[in-house]
Structure formats: C-alpha cells, structure tokens
Design an enzyme around this catalytic site. Structure first.
Site, PDB file in Angstrom:
ATOM      1  N   ARG A  45       0.843  -1.202   0.000  1.00 42.68           N
ATOM      2  CA  ARG A  45       0.000   0.000   0.000  1.00 42.68           C
ATOM      3  C   ARG A  45       0.879   1.253   0.000  1.00 42.68           C
ATOM      4  O   ARG A  45       0.593   2.251  -0.659  1.00 42.68           O
ATOM      5  CB  ARG A  45      -0.882  -0.019   1.261  1.00 42.68           C
ATOM      6  N   ARG A  50      -9.981   2.198  -2.183  1.00 43.47           N
ATOM      7  CA  ARG A  50      -8.724   1.795  -1.530  1.00 43.47           C
ATOM      8  C   ARG A  50      -8.480   2.746  -0.372  1.00 43.47           C
ATOM      9  O   ARG A  50      -8.741   3.947  -0.501  1.00 43.47           O
ATOM     10  CB  ARG A  50      -7.529   1.950  -2.474  1.00 43.47           C
ATOM     11  N   LEU A  78      -6.037   4.989   1.620  1.00 41.92           N
ATOM     12  CA  LEU A  78      -4.754   5.650   1.373  1.00 41.92           C
ATOM     13  C   LEU A  78      -3.807   5.314   2.509  1.00 41.92           C
ATOM     14  O   LEU A  78      -4.225   5.259   3.675  1.00 41.92           O
ATOM     15  CB  LEU A  78      -4.955   7.175   1.324  1.00 41.92           C
ATOM     16  N   ASN A  97     -13.799  12.798   1.407  1.00 46.66           N
ATOM     17  CA  ASN A  97     -14.310  11.521   0.889  1.00 46.66           C
ATOM     18  C   ASN A  97     -15.829  11.525   0.941  1.00 46.66           C
ATOM     19  O   ASN A  97     -16.415  12.057   1.888  1.00 46.66           O
ATOM     20  CB  ASN A  97     -13.779  10.376   1.774  1.00 46.66           C
ATOM     21  N   THR A  98     -16.446  10.957  -0.087  1.00 43.81           N
ATOM     22  CA  THR A  98     -17.898  10.756  -0.030  1.00 43.81           C
ATOM     23  C   THR A  98     -18.155   9.321   0.398  1.00 43.81           C
ATOM     24  O   THR A  98     -17.414   8.410   0.019  1.00 43.81           O
ATOM     25  CB  THR A  98     -18.567  10.982  -1.403  1.00 43.81           C
ATOM     26  N   HIS A  99     -19.218   9.135   1.159  1.00 46.50           N
ATOM     27  CA  HIS A  99     -19.524   7.785   1.643  1.00 46.50           C
ATOM     28  C   HIS A  99     -21.039   7.560   1.609  1.00 46.50           C
ATOM     29  O   HIS A  99     -21.793   8.421   2.064  1.00 46.50           O
ATOM     30  CB  HIS A  99     -18.983   7.603   3.063  1.00 46.50           C
ATOM     31  N   SER A 134     -22.717  10.815   3.407  1.00 48.49           N
ATOM     32  CA  SER A 134     -21.839  11.678   4.190  1.00 48.49           C
ATOM     33  C   SER A 134     -20.669  12.167   3.350  1.00 48.49           C
ATOM     34  O   SER A 134     -20.214  11.458   2.440  1.00 48.49           O
ATOM     35  CB  SER A 134     -21.244  10.920   5.395  1.00 48.49           C
ATOM     36  N   ASP A 151      -9.045  10.909   7.452  1.00 46.30           N
ATOM     37  CA  ASP A 151      -7.956  10.774   8.423  1.00 46.30           C
ATOM     38  C   ASP A 151      -7.397   9.353   8.304  1.00 46.30           C
ATOM     39  O   ASP A 151      -7.683   8.666   7.325  1.00 46.30           O
ATOM     40  CB  ASP A 151      -8.423  11.144   9.847  1.00 46.30           C
ATOM     41  N   GLY A 171      -8.128   6.684   9.861  1.00 51.06           N
ATOM     42  CA  GLY A 171      -9.055   5.585  10.108  1.00 51.06           C
ATOM     43  C   GLY A 171      -9.873   5.258   8.868  1.00 51.06           C
ATOM     44  O   GLY A 171      -9.675   5.834   7.794  1.00 51.06           O
ATOM     45  N   ASP A 223     -13.097   5.829   7.397  1.00 53.27           N
ATOM     46  CA  ASP A 223     -14.290   6.689   7.429  1.00 53.27           C
ATOM     47  C   ASP A 223     -14.556   7.270   8.821  1.00 53.27           C
ATOM     48  O   ASP A 223     -15.710   7.359   9.264  1.00 53.27           O
ATOM     49  CB  ASP A 223     -15.521   5.908   6.915  1.00 53.27           C
TER      50      ASP A 223
HETATM   51  C1  GAR Z   1     -20.248   6.299  -4.189  1.00 52.71           C
HETATM   52  O1  GAR Z   1     -21.487   5.956  -3.628  1.00 52.71           O
HETATM   53  C2  GAR Z   1     -19.214   6.528  -3.113  1.00 52.71           C
HETATM   54  O2  GAR Z   1     -19.715   7.112  -1.970  1.00 52.71           O
HETATM   55  C3  GAR Z   1     -18.792   5.123  -2.830  1.00 52.71           C
HETATM   56  O3  GAR Z   1     -18.632   4.578  -4.109  1.00 52.71           O
HETATM   57  C4  GAR Z   1     -19.643   5.122  -4.945  1.00 52.71           C
HETATM   58  C5  GAR Z   1     -18.998   5.558  -6.248  1.00 52.71           C
HETATM   59  O4  GAR Z   1     -19.967   5.761  -7.228  1.00 52.71           O
HETATM   60  N1  GAR Z   1     -17.588   5.098  -2.040  1.00 52.71           N
HETATM   61  C6  GAR Z   1     -17.397   4.251  -1.037  1.00 52.71           C
HETATM   62  O5  GAR Z   1     -18.179   3.381  -0.741  1.00 52.71           O
HETATM   63  C7  GAR Z   1     -16.095   4.444  -0.312  1.00 52.71           C
HETATM   64  N2  GAR Z   1     -16.103   3.690   0.904  1.00 52.71           N
HETATM   65  P1  GAR Z   1     -19.612   6.409  -8.628  1.00 52.71           P
HETATM   66  O6  GAR Z   1     -18.354   5.728  -9.133  1.00 52.71           O
HETATM   67  O7  GAR Z   1     -20.802   6.139  -9.491  1.00 52.71           O
HETATM   68  O8  GAR Z   1     -19.401   7.886  -8.384  1.00 52.71           O
END
Ligand code: GAR
Length: 193
Positions: free
Chosen positions: A64, A90, A92, A106-108, A135, A140, A142, A144
């Site tokens: 990594r 992944r 980081l 990050n989007t979650h 969210s 950071d 961790g 999420d």
């Molecule tokens: C999104 O829902 C994003 O939040 C999620 O992957 C999807 C990407 O969709 N990320 C995670 O789950 C990270 N833990 P996209 O490629 O259609 O934008």
C-alpha cells in the site's frame, strides 16, 4: 479558484456531477486532474471534459505504501488545493493522508459513523435499518472516521436491493459533495484534521 484532484475506482457518476458543476463559470472550483487505482470506467468522464487523467494500478505495487508513493507523485504534479475521493475503493496509506491532510475529503454512501468501509450500502440493508444516508468527511488515518462535513438521511424502502438503495443515495451524495466543495472554495467551510 480552488483546484481539485479527484480519485475514483468505478463508474464515476459522482465525479460526472462534480465535473458538470465545476464547468459553470460561477462555480469557485475546477477539476485539474482525475486519477484512479485501475482502468476505471469513470475516467471517460474526465476525458470528455478534456481533463487529464492518470492511473496508478493497485496490482502493480508490492505494498500500500509503494502504491501510495506513486499516487502522491502523480498528484503532486498538479499541486491540487483539495483531493476528492469520489468512490476510490482503496485506503490511502498514512503517508499520503499526512501529506495532504486536512485537504482530502471523501464521499460515503451511509450516515457515518454508521456503516463505514467498503460496503456501506450492503451493510445498511443487512442491518435492516429503515434509513441510512450519505456523508462527506475529511479523510484521516481511520476507515471513514474523519470529521463530518455534511450528511443527510436517505430512507430505505421495503424490497430495496443494494443497487436500488445505492441509486437513491448517490444523488444525495452528489448534492452534498458539490455543496461542500463550493463552501470550501468560498472559505465558508474551514477544513480541520
Ligand atoms: C459512491 O457511492 C461513493 O460514496 C462510494 O462509491 C460510490 C462511487 O460511485 N464510495 C465508497 O463506498 C467508499 N467507501 P460512482 O463511481 O458512481 O461515483
């Protein structure tokens, strides 16, 4: 003008929404590069917008840390003000987080701290909850666990599949992400690690 580097792994539908938003002259941020850890389908969106792309294939590195070093080298070329993880599947390495923190977001697809990790939508369904969410957080060390910048609830409907629920969450994610980027760019929102 805030410059953005966006990292993806998949279809990049949220990236697409960000590219659309950032192409409006009055939006205070611009995507300068899009990177991926594989030959992600979503890189095509960047190409359509004439934005440079790079790929640092996860499978080509022994660790990594080594992968992260190369990723940081690619990012550094563009000196982005903000790194946006938009579906990068992944973690980081700590060295990359330290290099950019707190300028990595990050989007979650869940209402953190509920359902962190790679399967936020699947885990919410398995838990049988009636609502989950979306969210946007600061990254950071961790999984999420960073400070929450924006989040919103999304209902789970009876009979939802992972796909149908994820498709209901994504538009909310997009709206939150674009608004967070705008507020960071205007100085309305200050990032803290
Ligand atoms: C999104 O829902 C994003 O939040 C999620 O992957 C999807 C990407 O969709 N990320 C995670 O789950 C990270 N833990 P996209 O490629 O259609 O934008």
């Amino acid at each position: 003008m805030l410059t953005l580097a966006v990292l993806i792994s998949g279809t990049g539908s949220n990236l697409r929404a960000l590219l659309d938003a950032a192409s409006h002259p009055d939006f205070p941020a611009r995507v300068v590069v899009v990177g991926a850890d594989r030959e992600a389908e979503g890189l095509a969106h960047a190409e359509e917008f004439g934005i440079p792309t790079f790929t640092v294939p996860w499978g080509s590195f022994d660790s990594r840390e080594a992968w992260g070093e190369e990723l940081a080298r690619e990012l550094d070329v563009w000196t982005p003000d903000l790194v946006v993880l938009s579906g990068l599947m992944r973690l980081l390495p700590a060295s990359v987080v330290a290099r950019y923190a707190p300028r990595i977001i990050n989007t979650h697809p869940a209402y953190l701290p509920e359902f962190p990790g790679a399967h936020g939508v699947r885990d919410a369904l398995a838990a049988g909850v009636t609502q989950t969410g979306a969210s946007v957080i600061v990254v950071d060390d961790g999984v999420d666990t960073g400070p929450i910048l924006a989040q919103e609830r999304v209902p789970v409907h009876p009979g939802d599949t992972e796909h149908s629920l994820h498709e209901r969450i994504k538009p909310v994610e997009r709206r939150l992400l674009i608004d967070v980027v705008r507020r960071i760019a205007t100085g309305e929102l200050a990032l803290t690690g």
